[in-house]
Motif scaffolding. Sequence first.
Motif, PDB file in Angstrom:
ATOM      1  N   VAL A 109       0.858  -1.174   0.000  1.00 24.34           N
ATOM      2  CA  VAL A 109       0.000   0.000   0.000  1.00 24.34           C
ATOM      3  C   VAL A 109       0.900   1.232   0.000  1.00 24.34           C
ATOM      4  O   VAL A 109       1.632   1.468   0.963  1.00 24.34           O
ATOM      5  N   ARG A 161       0.815   4.971   0.311  1.00 22.11           N
ATOM      6  CA  ARG A 161      -0.267   5.682   0.981  1.00 22.11           C
ATOM      7  C   ARG A 161       0.116   7.077   1.439  1.00 22.11           C
ATOM      8  O   ARG A 161       1.284   7.445   1.466  1.00 22.11           O
ATOM      9  N   ASP A 162      -0.901   7.805   1.858  1.00 22.36           N
ATOM     10  CA  ASP A 162      -0.696   9.025   2.620  1.00 22.36           C
ATOM     11  C   ASP A 162      -1.301   8.786   4.004  1.00 22.36           C
ATOM     12  O   ASP A 162      -1.648   7.648   4.332  1.00 22.36           O
ATOM     13  N   ALA A 189      -4.640   6.617   4.891  1.00 15.09           N
ATOM     14  CA  ALA A 189      -4.695   5.152   4.909  1.00 15.09           C
ATOM     15  C   ALA A 189      -4.591   4.589   6.314  1.00 15.09           C
ATOM     16  O   ALA A 189      -4.871   3.410   6.524  1.00 15.09           O
ATOM     17  N   LEU A 222      -7.532   2.791   7.225  1.00 14.81           N
ATOM     18  CA  LEU A 222      -7.748   1.530   6.507  1.00 14.81           C
ATOM     19  C   LEU A 222      -6.913   0.380   7.062  1.00 14.81           C
ATOM     20  O   LEU A 222      -7.238  -0.785   6.843  1.00 14.81           O
ATOM     21  N   GLN A 223      -5.830   0.698   7.744  1.00 20.59           N
ATOM     22  CA  GLN A 223      -4.890  -0.332   8.184  1.00 20.59           C
ATOM     23  C   GLN A 223      -5.508  -1.463   8.993  1.00 20.59           C
ATOM     24  O   GLN A 223      -5.231  -2.622   8.700  1.00 20.59           O
ATOM     25  N   TYR A 283       3.275  -1.266   4.006  1.00 15.15           N
ATOM     26  CA  TYR A 283       2.875   0.118   3.819  1.00 15.15           C
ATOM     27  C   TYR A 283       4.108   0.982   3.638  1.00 15.15           C
ATOM     28  O   TYR A 283       5.082   0.837   4.368  1.00 15.15           O
ATOM     29  N   VAL A 291      -1.669  -1.185  -4.007  1.00 11.78           N
ATOM     30  CA  VAL A 291      -2.748  -0.224  -3.802  1.00 11.78           C
ATOM     31  C   VAL A 291      -2.103   1.147  -3.668  1.00 11.78           C
ATOM     32  O   VAL A 291      -1.198   1.329  -2.849  1.00 11.78           O
ATOM     33  N   GLN A 320      -3.068   4.774  -2.576  1.00 17.67           N
ATOM     34  CA  GLN A 320      -4.122   5.517  -1.877  1.00 17.67           C
ATOM     35  C   GLN A 320      -3.648   6.947  -1.712  1.00 17.67           C
ATOM     36  O   GLN A 320      -2.593   7.201  -1.127  1.00 17.67           O
ATOM     37  N   VAL A 324      -5.355  10.934  -0.867  1.00 14.74           N
ATOM     38  CA  VAL A 324      -6.518  11.757  -0.562  1.00 14.74           C
ATOM     39  C   VAL A 324      -6.782  12.697  -1.741  1.00 14.74           C
ATOM     40  O   VAL A 324      -5.862  13.097  -2.463  1.00 14.74           O
ATOM     41  N   GLU A 325      -8.027  13.029  -1.959  1.00 12.05           N
ATOM     42  CA  GLU A 325      -8.424  13.771  -3.153  1.00 12.05           C
ATOM     43  C   GLU A 325      -7.676  15.085  -3.333  1.00 12.05           C
ATOM     44  O   GLU A 325      -7.302  15.458  -4.445  1.00 12.05           O
TER      45      GLU A 325
END
Length: 92
Positions: free
Chosen positions: A33, A35-36, A39, A42-43, A55, A75, A77, A79-80
Motif C-alpha cells: 500500500v 499511501r498518505d 490510509a 484503513l490499516q 505500507y 494499492v 491511496q 486523498v483527493e
Amino acid sequence: MKSPPSGGLFCCNKQQNIDKYLTQNADPRSVLVVRDSFATALQPFLNTQFNNTNYVHITSYYPSVIEECKPDVVVLQVVERYIDRLRTFKLK
C-alpha cells in the motif's frame, strides 16, 4: 516486533520506511500500500485481509520497494486534495 491493534505481527523497516504486518489465516497474497496519512484508518481492515501487508508513505516511496516487497497486489491511496500527485507518480 510488536502487536498491532488488529492482531498479527508488526515489524518496521525504518531504514527503508516500510511498515509490514503479518497475519495468519488470511488471503495468502501480499499487498503493498503506497499511501498518505488517510490510509491509517484503513490499516486495521487491510491487516486482517492479507497474510502480508506492507505500507510505505507516498513521500518515501521509491521504485525498488516493488522488488523488495514482491507484492501480488499494489494499492495506491491518495486523498483527493493531493490527487495531482498521481500525474507524476511512477510505480517503477
